[in-house]
Every structure is written in C-alpha cells, then in structure tokens.
Write an enzyme that holds these catalytic residues in place. Structure first.
Site, PDB file in Angstrom:
ATOM      1  N   ASP A 219       0.772  -1.306   0.063  1.00 36.06           N
ATOM      2  CA  ASP A 219       0.010   0.102   0.222  1.00 36.06           C
ATOM      3  C   ASP A 219       0.907   1.271  -0.099  1.00 36.06           C
ATOM      4  O   ASP A 219       2.098   1.078   0.314  1.00 36.06           O
ATOM      5  CB  ASP A 219      -1.166  -0.021   1.228  1.00 36.06           C
ATOM      6  CG  ASP A 219      -1.818   1.202   1.365  1.00 36.06           C
ATOM      7  OD1 ASP A 219      -2.361   1.746   0.320  1.00 36.06           O
ATOM      8  OD2 ASP A 219      -1.954   1.529   2.683  1.00 36.06           O
TER       9      ASP A 219
ATOM     10  N   ASP B 104      -6.551  -2.698   3.349  1.00 36.58           N
ATOM     11  CA  ASP B 104      -5.649  -3.626   2.913  1.00 36.58           C
ATOM     12  C   ASP B 104      -5.605  -5.077   3.439  1.00 36.58           C
ATOM     13  O   ASP B 104      -5.049  -5.871   3.269  1.00 36.58           O
ATOM     14  CB  ASP B 104      -4.276  -3.047   3.552  1.00 36.58           C
ATOM     15  CG  ASP B 104      -3.958  -1.784   2.928  1.00 36.58           C
ATOM     16  OD1 ASP B 104      -4.126  -1.459   1.805  1.00 36.58           O
ATOM     17  OD2 ASP B 104      -3.447  -0.966   3.732  1.00 36.58           O
TER      18      ASP B 104
ATOM     19  N   ASP C 136      -1.460  -0.930   6.109  1.00 39.98           N
ATOM     20  CA  ASP C 136      -1.838  -0.422   7.680  1.00 39.98           C
ATOM     21  C   ASP C 136      -3.172  -0.036   7.842  1.00 39.98           C
ATOM     22  O   ASP C 136      -3.785   0.104   8.929  1.00 39.98           O
ATOM     23  CB  ASP C 136      -1.074   0.924   7.623  1.00 39.98           C
ATOM     24  CG  ASP C 136      -1.549   2.144   6.945  1.00 39.98           C
ATOM     25  OD1 ASP C 136      -1.667   3.230   7.586  1.00 39.98           O
ATOM     26  OD2 ASP C 136      -1.974   1.755   5.781  1.00 39.98           O
TER      27      ASP C 136
END
Length: 1205
Positions: free
Chosen positions: A428, A881, A877
């Site tokens: 990410d 995700d 995080d």
C-alpha cells in the site's frame, strides 16, 4: 455520575445530512420484520421476564479459545494425528503389542507419547493465553439498570438481551446496544470504530426522537418497550428493526446501533438497551479464523516424508521378498539350512510350508523395524524452533519504534522461513510508504502560489534533473542559492519554526498577519474562513492547559483547521448550530470573535468527492463554502469565476507533480429565496426512507453546488516514512520485486514512486488507462455496453502493444515500469486478460496500480501468488488492506494511524516500513537457512541410522532381529540427536546481520530456494547413506571373528549393536559440529552433551535389572569401557564416516562456493571493505537490479560511458 448532570446542547440533527430525519415505514426492508431472518424480539428493561427467557438468547460471555476443558484432549489428539507421520507411528505403536513387533510395546509408545505430549502442551499454553484474554474482556465492568432507577456496576459477561446499560466517555460498548439517549440534548454521540474497521475518524450516532427525553438514571425506572429486529448477522453497516413504545411503532436503522468493541468518544455518557450479546454481536459474527497459511518449506517437507515412506515400504518389501524366498528354501529333503531357527518346528514366521504368509508378516515387522527412518520428533522440533525464532523477531531492538513504543510482533510462527523466500512485495502507499500524517505545505490563492517548502518528491525530481532545486519564482520569493546542497539548511530552518503537527508552511507574505497587505487580501480572508468553517472537526479544550486539539475524520481535515489557526483564523468552539472563530480583522489588525451560523452540511464521500457547508454570517449573508477534488470542482465554477482558473489549474498540476494532495476551494452567496427552496428539498430528501434516499440528496446538492467563485487550492504533503528509499533499494538489491497498490491518482503515485526510487529517470513508463477521446465521447452518450466493450478493447490493445515493445527490446538492459489505473485494472483482471497482464507486469521492473479498490488489491495479490508460484508478501496499514494481507503468502501489518485492523489480520506486525529490510534480509534469511538446514540434518541422521538397521537385518538373513536394544531405538530421535538440531535451528548464522544487509544478494539463496532444492535434500540423504554404510561395514569387519576383550571373548550382537550405536551417535553429532557456521556455548553444550548423555544413559540403563535392561545389562561396564578396541574403533569409524562430507565441502568451498560461502571467504581474508572484492561478489546476483537509487546511479554511470564512447 450525578443523576442531575446537565446535558450538552449541541443539536447536530439540524445540520448533518446523514441524520435519520423523521423516518417512516415506507422502506421496503421494514416490511420483513417478523419474517425469516428478522425474528429477534427484545423486551427492554425486562431481561429476566418469562418472554425473554423462553427465547434462549446467548449470554454475553465470549470465548475465542480453540479448546474447552472437555474438548481439549479429543480435539488436540485429532489435530496431532492428522499429520501422516504421527498417524504412522500410532499404527506401529498399536502393532507393537502384537508378536510381530521386533521391540517391546513400551519402547515404541513412550517416544510417541512424549512427542505428542509436547505438541499438546504447546497448544494448551497458546490456548491458555487466549483464555486469559477472554477472562480479561468478560470481566470488564459496565453500569446496568437494576430496575429501581439506578445503574450499578456489573461484569460484561452477566449482560443479557434487554438490559439497560449506561456507558461513559472513552469506554467500550459491552454488547451491541440500541442508543436511547445521550449527554447531548438531541441524543447524538460519537463513536470510534477503530477496532471494527480500522478507521480512526469518529462516526456520529443518534437516538430516536421519542427517547431523547430520558435525561437521568431515574428516568428509566418504569421504561418498557419491545424491539423487533433482524437476526444476528455479520454486516456491520446494516440494521433493520422497529421499536414499539407507548403503542406506537418507530423504525430503527444503523444510526441507532452501537457495536460491541467500538468506543464512546467526545460524549459524556449514553443510555442504551442490549440487542445482541456474546457471539451474536456483529464483531463476533465477523471474527472468522484467518486463512490457514503454510510455508513452502513445510509443504515440501511433507513430500519428503512421503518419499521416505516410499523408501521405507520398499525396504520392507525387499526384505520380506528375500525373507520369503530364504524361508521357502530353509527345509529341503529334511536338511535345514538355518537350523538355529528350527524351520521344522516353526509356527508361522519361519515355516517353509507357509513362506508367502511368513513373508507378509515379515513385511509388517519390517515396517515397524525401519520406521526409525521417519524422524518422529521432526514436527515438534520445528514447532519449538519457530516459536523461539519468533521471540528473537519480537525482541529485536533494531525493529523497535521508540516514537510509537511498538516492537515487531510475529503473530504467527508458521511462516518464519517464508520470510526468507519473498519474490514479490505488494505494498500500500498511504500510511505504508508514506506517514499518513498530513502537513499543510503550500496553497494557491487567487492565482498566486504561496509556500516555500520543498517536498521529498521535489527533492527526488531535482536529483533526476541534475541537482538544482525547483524554481520558486512563482512564489515571488526565489531561494537564495537554488542548489540541492543548501536544502538541508533551509529545511532545518523550517523545522525550528514549525514544530506544529500538521503544519509545515512558510511564507512571510501571508504569515504573521501580513496577508492583509496582499493585493487579493479579500480572497485570502475568504480562503482561510472556508478552511476554518467547512469541516466536521470537533474541538477539544484541555482543561489544564487551555490548549485546543481537534478530533477530525481524516488527517487532511485536521491539517486544514490547524493551518487556518496558524494563519489567523482559529476555530475554537462549536455550539448548537454555530461555529466560532478567533479571526484577524483586516481593518483593525486585532483578533475578533466571529460566529457563523451553520444551516446545512453536505458531507464528503467517495462519489461526491467534495464537501459543502452553508453558513449565515453575522452580517446576515448566506454563503455556500465548498471544497473538493479538482476533477469535480472545475466544472462547478461560475463563468465569471475563472479569472485565475488557468493559473490555479497550473498550480494544482505542479502540486500533484510534487506528490502533494490537492483540493480546490470555492464559494457562492445565496439569496433567501434560493436557500429556502433548497432547504425544503433537502429536508424532504434526507427524511425519505427509501432506496433512493442518497440519490435524492445528491440531486438536491447538485442544484446548490454550482456557479462557484474560485478561491484557490490547498496542497498537503503525506511524507515518506523514514528510511523508505533506502529500504526499497536494499530490497531491490536482494532481487525482490516491489509493486505498489494505491487508491491515489496516477500523478501522485508516479511522483511518490520517483521519491522512493521505485521509478527513475530513463526507465520507460508503460501507462495503461482508458482516458481516450473515443471512450470519453461514449461516456457522454451514456451507452454503458459500448463503454465497456471499448474500454476492454483499449486495455487489451495497450497490454499487447506493451508486451511487443518489451519483447522487441530483447536483451537490452532497458528497464520498464508499468502504471495502470483502477478502471483499466478491472478489465485487466478479467479471466481472458489476466495472464497477459501478469506476463507484462512480471517483465517490468516496477508496477504501480493506481486508484485501486480494496478488492482489486486482493485480486492482484491472488493473481501474482497463484500464477507465479513464488512467495508473495503484502504490506499495509488500513482496513482497506486486509483482503490483500490475507490473500498473500505473508501479510505484514503496519501499526500506523489507520487503526489496528491491518495488524489484527496480519501474520507479522511492524511499526515502520523500513523495518521490512531487517525482517526479510536478516531474520528472513536466517530463519530460512536454519529451518532448511535443520530439516536436511534430520533426514541425514535418520537415514544414517536407518541404513545401519537395514544392513544389520540383511546381514542377519532378514530374520527381524534388530541391531539395537529397544530403548536405543526409541530414544535416538528424542534425546541423543534432537537437541543439536534444535540449537542449529535457533542460533546458527552463516553470516552476521551486518553482512546480511551489506550483501543483500545473499537473500537470493532463499528466493531461488537453493538451500532446500531436491538436489540438496537428496545429497544430504546420500551423505546419510554413506555414513550408515561406513559405520556398519567398518564395525562388522573390525569385529568379525576377532577377540574383543583381554580374555579373548569374541563379539556378540549385544556388543556389536552397542558399539555401532555409539559410532552413530558420535558421527551424527560431529557432522553437526562440522556443518555449524556460528558456534555458541549452547551449541557446544548440546552437541557434546548429547554424546556424553549417551554414555551416561548406557551406564545407568545397563545397571538396571536385567529383566528391564535385557541385552544392555552391564554391556558398557563389563564389555565396552574396558576394551581399548572399542575406543579405537569408535574414533576410526567416526573419522572415516566424516571424511566424504569434509572432502566434498572443502572442494565446494574452494572452487564453487555458494553466496554465503563467498562472503565468509571475504570476511576471513579481511576484505569486507575492499570495493573490488565486494563488487565481484555482487556480480553473482541472480536477478539484475533495476529499482532503487543504486540502480539509478548505475544507469547514470552507464549513460556517461555511452556518451564518452
């Protein structure tokens, strides 16, 4: 809390667009109440009534343990015997009770019980920890109504459906609760759902209007109501029900439901009724076990076990055939060949007349006798090693984040060795590569750019273009020198004056009240008034210091409000329907208090991409303030409001190039008639309870959010996390490919890619999108089928063209980067195109997927994992995700600003992205090498031992006579050889952590799996076979027909077996000593201690009663210890058995060293700092580096060489 507490007067129901309004039962879903799936009935304030008791709802006790006291033994035994090796030893243990067994039943069962017991103990300890957590949660306290108008403390586990509860500020909700009233006058409250969805922004809930009058504890003394609602389900965002109160029905929605494990914030207290308890709550309905993940090494180990089973069955089969043929020929014409077996008087086993049956029985005996070829303690030893390895990861001080006080945390130990085999990282961006801590750094107002800060992306761009900093003449204040080397000094100057979180802005023209002297001061004033008013931020005043902090829905919102405060427009309080500012008056130059009456708020969402607020000023003007993405704002500007539109557009593009997040700001004044008409339509839309409610609100908003006057644009920076470029460079040197999957727009993602060295100048970019003129024309026409067909063909054409381009480049060293947007990715992931897309992506050095949805992130991860058959690692995080983390072979959660959802769904949690460098290159490599070496050693020692057993039985005419005592056989794997293997798996290091990081290519040993290839595994087995053959034949030849003791007594099979066993123990432990690269005191203790323990055991066991010690009785004291031949033979056999391995390893180390051996050579010769030697080692890299600043420097050197030539 006092019952007469004054309620806070903040009536948000008048302004928030998502308020329930006066809902009705027009919505179709409410007609299902009472039907299937909607049968729950709750009797409020009557949890112990007869009607409640007959419904048998579960209590609020929550259990997350895998076992209970009653199920532990059967369930854990089932788990243990699911492993084929354990089940095999169970079968042989059962057969040991039959006359076919070559050893006693006790000696066969004890090792199995020990191994299974250790595994079950580990399971019990882990489950006990879960039990402790359950006890802590279930014993938390909350206040429950006792029926007499008082709320008394009670434990969570005692709650029942229908209980009235009171929850105070910063407390967790103990169950799923229907909100009845709160400390606010209109019964709103703020909830933090970080534990549920990972979001840190606060969500507002509001009770039904009919229950807002319950102000105090005593108000609930006679409260009675009946709720009917949906049955327990996992959907966090839906709730359908009705409340029957005073013979009236009121519809219920998710707006009234407070979910267990969410937290009450910014609200003094709430009252509610328990609707769902325990495992019926939505959070528990969502708490599914994470997907079961097994490492590739473990899966391959299973195949090796099956291979050994095949060898074992073949050995037993060959032995039984030979035994059957020999038995058949034992009695010919009354002559007995093996007279000592008395074939003429045999029952079955040696009966020549029933040789086939005897052969079959011998086959069963052989399976039991050769079962020691299978390492019984392998699984439990690996589990112990992995747990200890995980502790080392958790305690690594180099992966401890001091700022957040968070160490690394391996949440599972099953994947330790997988960390050393990662081929592709899917990351990410926001909060992972960047900090997700927004800083207001630049702005454009009335066509003038303000802000002199230099972003990390601009710094990277300056490096790409040859060092000079970006031109700042647009700001009117060019930097003094303009070269990159002076930037650090300027940056330090900024840092000294701006230690405020969220604010990194420096421009003397508008700071310290100087904006009043600017030519467009009116626009500047409106600009910062908009930032200070147009938001949903809640101010909190510290009672001790008087300082104001802000609770915002996003870091961007907080940065805007802080920026407005620092530039003279301080938002300090929000009342019932107003927002108040301390504002700089341009006429007097003094701070004045200014109040804005808030009339309506149109919230931001991902579809609207904008937020608006309608306010009434103290002068009586009604003003619409609007901020949003440039893609939706430019089209809403008034024709006369674009005096500086082009300049602003240029500034926005510059900010995007600098990696900044941008928003456009605009306003318009409303006349009274227009606002009244809008207000009527807006109230009608938000009070509608139908599927079209959101659409109606959007349509009404469209009518008012138009003809805006442009004020300017904001630019906030989401900084790269510390060490990200260096980490990516190291990972790229290690041969790891890195993909970025982000929801950001393409320009921002590309520039972040340059900043963190994923992209570099000279790298050819392949950009795939569907923003073609033809498709835009079709979008205007609205033909969805035509748009879909054209988009699919467009993406396919671009992918095919890109593949052709790469193919034609051939063997050239050109590096390609693939950048694809979310719309194109949706088509690229379709079944008929995904393989083409993957082939293109694999051929590129870097891959960036922009505007990716959470589902697309998971689908890309699944595609890479399943199609490449290589290890994938996902890192993120946020809650968006989670799918990606669970889909990857390894999921790494970053405990950042977006809550703990990613961490709770991960396999390993770290606090910073750059910790990934040490986690993979050091711990990953060590764990991979340790585990694989340990497994190979286990197979080596068991093959060596099994070969001696097989050869002795062959020498004994396959009579089923074991070479060793029963307990010698049983304890070989458990006590005499396992501890050195465990020490190897925990402590060994081929190279130090410093050299793991210095020579990143060492990691490629795991990526290419060179340490656990079939060739290496079979070579260790062959080594074991050679050792076993040397041990048996050397012992046999040295003792055959020879006097063993001083009295001339020859060797019997007891002495022969004990001597050969001693040689086996010495050889396999010395082999470990030869193999280990990094000796510790513990390894010395376990290796030589295992050998010493064998002698101690032989001494103690031989001293026991002959009925127990049988053939080992006094064998060491009376026969072995006093015979010099025993000691000489042991030394000679040990040296001889180790010579083949020592010779091979010496030749290999000298002429064809592996990567870690080359590094060992460099270290041994003291050339670790010699650039020439280090470069020579790096040239052995399996995969050329095309990403990172090292690759960028190499490319620059190559270009210079070309220009010279």
């Amino acid at each position: 809390m006092a019952q007469g507490r004054r309620r806070r007067k903040l009536r948000f129901s008048k302004i928030y667009s998502f308020n329930c309004g006066k809902a009705s039962f027009q919505e179709d879903d409410h007609s299902q109440i009472g039907g299937p799936g909607f049968s729950r009935v709750v009797y409020c304030n009557e949890p112990n009534s007869f009607e409640s008791s007959i419904r048998d709802y579960p209590d609020n006790y929550v259990r997350t343990t895998k076992y209970t006291l009653a199920t532990f033994i059967p369930k854990s035994l089932f788990e243990q015997f699911r492993r084929v090796a354990n089940f095999f030893f169970l079968v042989t243990g059962v057969l040991s009770f039959t006359p076919l067994a070559p050893y006693t039943a006790v000696s066969a069962i004890v090792p199995l019980v020990f191994v299974i017991g250790v595994s079950m103990l580990k399971e019990a300890i882990e489950d006990w920890r879960r039990k402790q957590q359950d006890i802590e949660v279930n014993n938390r306290k909350t206040r429950v109504h006792d029926g007499n108008g008082e709320f008394k403390e009670s434990q969570w586990r005692h709650l029942k459906v229908g209980h009235l509860v009171k929850v105070e500020k910063d407390e967790f909700f103990p169950a799923d609760i229907l909100l009845l009233s709160s400390s606010y006058e209109d019964a709103v409250c703020y909830v933090e759902t970080m534990n549920l969805d990972g979001e840190t922004n606060l969500k507002m809930k509001q009770a039904l209007e009919v229950t807002t009058s319950f102000l105090e504890d005593s108000s609930f003394k006679d409260f009675k109501s009946t709720l009917r609602c949906e049955d327990p389900n996992a959907n966090l965002y839906t709730f359908i029900g009705s409340m029957d109160y005073e013979e009236q029905l009121f519809p219920l929605s998710p707006q009234q439901l407070l979910l267990r494990d969410s937290k009450l914030r910014n609200t003094d207290y709430i009252y509610g009724v328990v609707v769902f308890t325990g495992h019926d709550t939505k959070v528990m309905q969502n708490s599914t076990d994470p997907p079961s993940k097994r490492s590739r090494v473990e899966k391959k180990m299973d195949k090796i076990i099956y291979f050994l089973f095949f060898i074992l069955f073949m050995m037993a089969f060959v032995g039984s055939v030979v035994f059957g043929v020999t038995t058949n020929d034992d009695l010919k014409s009354g002559i007995m060949k093996r007279w000592y077996l008395r074939p003429d008087d045999a029952q079955v086993y040696y009966d020549p007349r029933r040789a086939p049956l005897a052969a079959f029985l011998h086959f069963l005996t052989g399976l039991m006798l050769y079962s020691y070829l299978i390492p019984i303690s392998l699984y439990v030893s690996i589990e112990i090693v992995k747990v200890l390895q995980s502790r080392f990861i958790n305690q690594d001080i180099h992966m401890y984040c001091e700022e957040a006080d968070k160490p690394a945390h391996a949440r599972t130990s099953n994947l330790n060795e997988e960390l050393g085999q990662v081929d592709t990282i899917l990351s990410d961006k926001t909060g992972t590569l960047t900090c997700n801590s927004m800083e207001f750094i630049k702005c454009s107002i009335a066509g003038t750019a303000y802000g002199r800060g230099i972003t990390e992306v601009e710094r990277a761009m300056a490096k790409r273009k040859g060092s000079p900093l970006p031109n700042r003449t647009a700001n009117g204040l060019p930097l003094s020198n303009g070269v990159l080397n002076n930037h650090d000094e300027n940056e330090e100057g900024f840092a000294e004056g701006t230690s405020i979180k969220g604010f990194n802005f420096k421009d003397e023209r508008i700071m310290d009240g100087n904006w009043v002297n600017e030519p467009n001061s009116h626009y500047i004033q409106m600009f910062f008034q908009l930032l200070a008013v147009c938001h949903t931020v809640i101010p909190e005043v510290d009672e001790e210091t008087g300082k104001i902090s802000y609770e915002a829905e996003s870091p961007d919102e907080a940065a805007f409000v802080i920026a407005a405060r620092e530039l003279g427009f301080e938002f300090y309080t929000r009342t019932q329907t107003t927002v108040s500012l301390h504002e700089l008056d341009p006429h007097s130059g003094q701070k004045i208090d200014r109040e804005y009456k808030i009339l309506s708020i149109l919230e931001f969402n991902s579809t609207r991409k904008r937020m608006s607020v309608i306010v009434e000023t103290e002068e009586g003007k009604k003003v619409l303030f609007c901020k949003g993405a440039d893609s939706v704002m430019f089209s809403r500007l008034a024709k006369h409001g674009d005096d500086f539109e082009e300049k602003t557009r240029d500034h926005v593009n510059e900010y995007a190039d600098a990696g900044l997040r941008t928003l456009l700001l605009g306003y318009r004044e409303l006349d009274e008639k227009e606002y009244i008409q809008f207000d009527e339509n807006f109230n009608a839309a938000r009070n509608a309870v139908s599927a079209e409610r959101e659409t109606l609100i959007e349509q009404v908003a469209e009518t008012i959010e138009r003809d805006l006057i442009l004020l300017g644009a904001t630019a906030v920076e989401d900084k790269l996390q510390r060490g990200v470029p260096e980490c990516i460079d190291k990972l790229a040197q290690a041969g790891i490919k890195i993909w970025v999957l982000t929801g950001d727009k393409m320009e921002t993602a590309i520039n972040i890619g340059f900043a963190c060295s994923l992209l570099r100048q000279g790298m050819k970019q392949i950009i795939i999108n569907v923003d073609t003129p033809e498709i835009k024309t079709l979008e205007k026409l609205g033909d969805k089928d035509a748009i879909t067909k054209a988009s699919r063909e467009c993406v396919l054409k671009q992918i095919t063209s890109a593949k052709t381009q790469i193919r034609e480049s051939g063997a050239s060293s050109e590096a390609y980067a693939l950048i694809i947007d979310g719309k194109s990715l949706a088509y690229a992931l379709e079944d008929d195109m995904e393989n083409l897309f993957l082939e293109l992506a694999i051929a590129c050095a870097s891959v960036i997927c922009c505007r990716s949805s959470p589902k697309q992130k998971a689908l890309v991860t699944r595609l890479v994992k399943n199609s490449t058959n290589r290890t994938t690692l996902a890192i993120g995080d946020g809650a968006n995700d989670v799918g990606m983390l669970q889909e990857a072979d390894i999921g790494i959660g970053i405990s950042g600003a977006e809550g703990m959802q990613a961490v709770m769904s991960s396999d390993i949690a770290i606090a910073q992205f750059w910790f990934l460098e040490r986690l993979l290159l050091v711990h990953g490599h060590w764990c991979y090498r340790r585990i694989t070496s340990m497994i190979c050693y286990f197979f080596y020692k068991n093959v060596a031992f099994g070969v001696t057993v097989f050869l002795f039985e062959a020498y004994a005419s396959f009579s089923g006579q074991p070479a060793y005592d029963d307990w010698f056989l049983s304890l070989y794997n458990v006590f005499f050889t396992s501890l050195p293997a465990i020490a190897l798996g925990v402590f060994d290091q081929d190279v130090s952590a410093r050299f793991c990081l210095k020579f990143s290519l060492l990691y490629q040993e795991g990526v290419q799996n060179v340490l656990f290839s079939w060739l290496r595994i079979l070579s260790w087995m062959v080594n074991g076979m050679i050792s076993g053959i040397i041990i048996f034949f050397f012992c046999k030849e040295a003792m055959y027909n020879q006097a063993f003791s001083s009295d001339g007594r020859p060797v019997d099979f007891q002495i022969f077996g004990a001597t050969m066993y001693t040689c086996v123990v010495w050889v396999v432990n010395c082999q470990m000593a030869l193999f280990i690269c990094y000796f510790t005191l513990i390894q010395h203790a376990v290796i030589w201690g295992s050998v010493a323990f064998w002698y101690i055991f032989l001494l103690i066991y031989g001293a026991m009663n002959p009925s127990f010690s049988t053939i080992a009785y006094q064998v060491f004291v009376e026969s072995l210890a006093s015979a010099p031949k025993f000691w000489l033979l042991t030394m000679f056999v040990v040296v001889s058995a180790l010579v083949p391995y020592f010779t091979y390893s010496a030749i290999q180390m000298r002429f064809i060293p592996m990567y870690h051996q080359m590094i060992q050579w460099i270290r041994l010769e003291g050339q670790t700092e010699d650039p020439e030697y280090c470069h020579m080692v790096r040239q052995r890299s399996i995969r050329p580096q095309t990403v990172g600043y090292t690759a960028r420097a190499a490319a620059r050197r190559k270009d210079r060489r070309r220009s010279r030539s």
